[in-house]
Enzyme design. Structure first.
Site, PDB file in Angstrom:
ATOM      1  N   TRP A 172       0.868  -1.182   0.000  1.00  0.00           N
ATOM      2  CA  TRP A 172       0.000   0.000   0.000  1.00  0.00           C
ATOM      3  C   TRP A 172       0.909   1.238   0.000  1.00  0.00           C
ATOM      4  O   TRP A 172       1.842   1.334   0.799  1.00  0.00           O
ATOM      5  CB  TRP A 172      -0.882  -0.031   1.251  1.00  0.00           C
ATOM      6  N   ASP A 207      -0.804  -5.425   9.363  1.00  0.00           N
ATOM      7  CA  ASP A 207      -1.741  -4.378   8.980  1.00  0.00           C
ATOM      8  C   ASP A 207      -3.023  -5.095   8.576  1.00  0.00           C
ATOM      9  O   ASP A 207      -3.051  -5.815   7.575  1.00  0.00           O
ATOM     10  CB  ASP A 207      -1.161  -3.573   7.804  1.00  0.00           C
ATOM     11  N   LYS A 222     -13.282  -0.235   5.938  1.00  0.00           N
ATOM     12  CA  LYS A 222     -13.902  -1.059   4.905  1.00  0.00           C
ATOM     13  C   LYS A 222     -14.968  -1.990   5.456  1.00  0.00           C
ATOM     14  O   LYS A 222     -16.086  -2.011   4.958  1.00  0.00           O
ATOM     15  CB  LYS A 222     -12.830  -1.871   4.168  1.00  0.00           C
TER      16      LYS A 222
END
Ligand code: PLA
Length: 454
Positions: A182, A263, A299
């Protein structure tokens, strides 16, 4: 007041004037500075001339991910698709607020909760449920009080807080991050002044995991490094290790005395199941490793703008956990003082109430299911329409919100310039921004870009 500002203002202005007198129309005549033919004294120059004290500040480039949304908004085309940021959309491509979130918010309104400051570590009810959700409520690390959990500003803020902690307590350690990863990971560690290096992850030849490369690089790193791992739904590739591979990764990390740093931004969103998506984290915990986990509810609960998440540090003793927590609080206090309450209450209400919790799981399955459907439909179109013999099956092997198409920068630019498909330049598309009715259009765009642009 003006006179106390003027000398400083003049020095910045004078530097700018020396560099580019024409552009700002300033000159010197008879000892006085003038602006467009008019003489000004020192004080009025600072006020009247539009030369900034911030002249030396250069324009930052647009963010590679969030900048795509800005460009999309500015595009006036009738047909356009935003597949840049990983934000869930309905089949009608509208933002979606989960029903359970609405219900939790109604409850909050009925209770008339106040807006007092939270403690530095956040809402206690949130911190409890977030750790339970991640590790499993019956996990010995929770029972034994060995987890330091601090509510933070979603996934990003939690990563940033952990990075500050690493910088303070492990100044000689580096963080290993996957290549690619990311985009914001590198920014986070750079800003926190934590050195990092990359381990191999993606193999463009197989469009799969470079497992041997990954293990070799983790092995080659100095003992006691932090290894950043995507708990599930690796961003941007959508390629996750298998359970067997996770076991081998854990072996090497243990051998090397590394500290795993997970993460977890997509728990429940990859497979549709919260427990399945926590597999990797729980495996490492079961092996008795100390580790860090950054969590996000952007999300899985669609709480993007509420900035709700947590940093969890699993320690080998409850005593160490208490000390770590105290230091995380100490780092948070001067950064942002304490976290926002709204999102924390939503999560605490949803996860803490069995009815809402079950409803959430159903909604999450629906969201994950919709993404799986468009993934399948996109693959179907590509494999039916493309007569070149190219194998597109990698799309089906990837999981989560994204597909890593393998399109290069020029091809990705073509997707945007010709087809108005907005995506990141690394070839990543967010399937969460795609509807079944747009899959054929996207397949045409991908085939054209792949075959006609080198
Ligand atoms: N970690 C990973 C792996 C992510 O993909 C994201 C979000 C985050 C952390 C942070 O999200 P949060 O701060 O909102 O909790 N990645 C997005 C958005 C979805 C972004 O770039 O900010 C993405 O499009 O990649």
């Amino acid at each position: 007041m003006a006179s106390s500002v003027a000398p400083l203002a003049l020095s910045a202005s004078a530097a700018a004037i020396r560099e580019n007198p024409k552009r700002i129309g300033v000159g010197k005549r008879g000892g006085n500075l003038f602006f467009k033919g008019k003489a000004f004294g020192r004080v009025s120059l600072a006020v009247a001339v539009n030369v900034s004290r911030f002249e030396s500040v250069t324009m930052a480039p647009p963010d590679p991910i969030l900048g795509v949304s800005e460009a999309f908004k500015a595009d006036t085309s009738d047909v356009k698709l935003n597949l840049g940021v990983g934000a869930y959309r309905t089949e009608e491509l509208q933002p979606y607020v989960l029903n359970v979130v609405r219900k939790a918010e109604n409850l909050m309104l009925e209770r008339g909760e106040n807006k007092e400051y939270l403690p530095i570590e956040g809402l206690a009810a949130f911190n409890k449920v977030t750790a339970d959700l991640l590790f499993g409520a019956n996990n010995p690390v929770i029972q034994q009080g060995r987890v330091a959990t601090v509510q933070s500003l979603s996934g990003t803020g939690s990563l940033r807080l952990a990075a500050a902690f690493i910088q303070r307590y492990f100044p000689d350690a580096k963080v290993l991050i996957s290549s690619p990863t990311w985009g914001n990971h590198k920014n986070i560690f750079n800003d926190a002044r934590v050195p990092w290096s990359e381990y191999r992850y993606y193999d463009p030849r197989t469009v799969g995991l470079d497992f041997d490369g990954m293990l070799a690089d983790i092995k080659a790193a100095p003992d006691g490094s932090f290894v950043l791992l995507h708990g599930c739904a690796h961003n941007p590739t959508g390629i996750d290790p298998t359970p067997e591979q996770w076991n081998k990764i854990a072996d090497v990390i243990q051998e090397k005395n590394h500290i795993p740093f997970f993460d977890v931004a997509y728990q429940g969103f990859a497979s549709g199941s919260l427990d399945t998506d926590a597999y990797s984290v729980r495996l490492f915990v079961e092996r008795g490793l100390e580790l860090l986990v950054a969590q996000s509810y952007s999300k899985n609960l669609g709480l993007y703008a509420e900035r709700i998440g947590a940093i969890n540090v699993v320690c080998s003793s409850s005593d160490a956990a208490a000390r770590v927590k105290s230091q995380l609080k100490r780092l948070a206090r001067p950064m942002y003082s304490n976290p926002p309450v709204h999102g924390a209450r939503i999560v605490a209400n949803v996860v803490g109430d069995p009815t809402l919790f079950n409803e959430w799981k159903q909604e999450m399955e629906l969201m994950a299911g919709r993404i799986k459907n468009v993934r399948q439909r996109l693959f179907d179109y590509l494999s039916q329409k493309d007569k070149s013999g190219k194998d597109w099956s990698f799309i089906l092997k990837q999981i989560g919100m994204f597909s890593f198409t393998g399109l290069n920068k020029a091809q990705s630019d073509h997707m945007t310039n010709k087809w108005r498909v907005y995506m990141t330049k690394d070839g990543r598309i967010s399937l969460a921004g795609l509807s079944l009715s747009n899959c054929e259009y996207l397949a045409d765009a991908i085939m054209d870009s792949f075959h006609n642009v080198s």
